[in-house]
Scaffold this active site. Sequence first.
Site, mmCIF file in Angstrom:
data_model
loop_
_atom_site.group_PDB
_atom_site.id
_atom_site.type_symbol
_atom_site.label_atom_id
_atom_site.label_comp_id
_atom_site.label_asym_id
_atom_site.label_seq_id
_atom_site.Cartn_x
_atom_site.Cartn_y
_atom_site.Cartn_z
ATOM 1 N N ARG A 171 0.841 -1.203 0.000
ATOM 2 C CA ARG A 171 0.000 0.000 0.000
ATOM 3 C C ARG A 171 0.874 1.250 0.000
ATOM 4 N NH1 ARG A 171 -4.600 0.068 4.422
ATOM 5 N NH2 ARG A 171 -5.273 1.860 3.158
ATOM 6 N N CYS A 229 -1.196 5.930 8.989
ATOM 7 C CA CYS A 229 -1.580 4.683 8.318
ATOM 8 C C CYS A 229 -2.707 5.020 7.354
ATOM 9 C CB CYS A 229 -1.982 3.630 9.345
ATOM 10 S SG CYS A 229 -3.339 4.147 10.433
#
Length: 270
Positions: A171, A229
């Site tokens: 990611r 995050c």
Amino acid sequence: MSPLISPEELAAIGDAVILDVRWRLGGPPGAEAYREGHIPGAVFCDLNADLAAPAGPAGRHPLPEPEAFQEGMRRLGVSEGRPVVVYDEADSTAAARAWWTLRYFGHGDVRVLDGGLRAWTRAGLPLTKDEGAVPPGDFTARPGGMPVLDADQAAALASDGVLLDARAAERYRGEVEPIDPVAGHVPGAISAPTFENVEPGGRFHNREFLRERFNSLGAVEGVPVGAYCGSGVTAAHEVLALEIAGLPAALYVGSWSNWVADPGRPVATG
């Protein structure tokens, strides 16, 4: 005081408020698991409802308003003079968000059950389905107990300090993005997947291991450190791991979901 507590230590405490914070992105609801069996005396804490405000431009899990958080914690029995222990299934990802939010709002005695419910049962300790009445607590929310970053501060830290990206490496690289509309990372951020902070069974690595890991990423004493995050949950786990290592860090609560809400913000890949 360590932010972690072992199952045996928790079993010996008689006056702690115990919060079950089991949660998984996309479900199933943690309340169902709680009803199937939980640590005696624990009450269920809903990450989405109790530890975050509704999703929006500020992110998928923005900070709750102080009044709302205070009301929720009092409903769960949280008080000023009682220690709080939080746990989830095993790896403390969701529990870390509870630890961080309580600390941010001024509770001074919060610990995470290292290894979660899995460690508790492996220690031969009992579960229950009983849900007793919870006496209301007297907790008062006082924001500012932990350092936070907004988007501009996160961007500056990526240049002038160390900004850790707690998501999975793919990611970070922008190869996949299962949730947010844009893939990639904050320019200058360093990939530091938070799952590498725990052992296969879910317990945190020891202080020396974590300190060496973060030092190798540039997080050393005297250098400002922050973490983000996707939505501010796993980054709280990163901040917890950094605290175990003796390295204080700020949390970008809005994280990537807030960063990409503004199409004018730059995105890096690779």
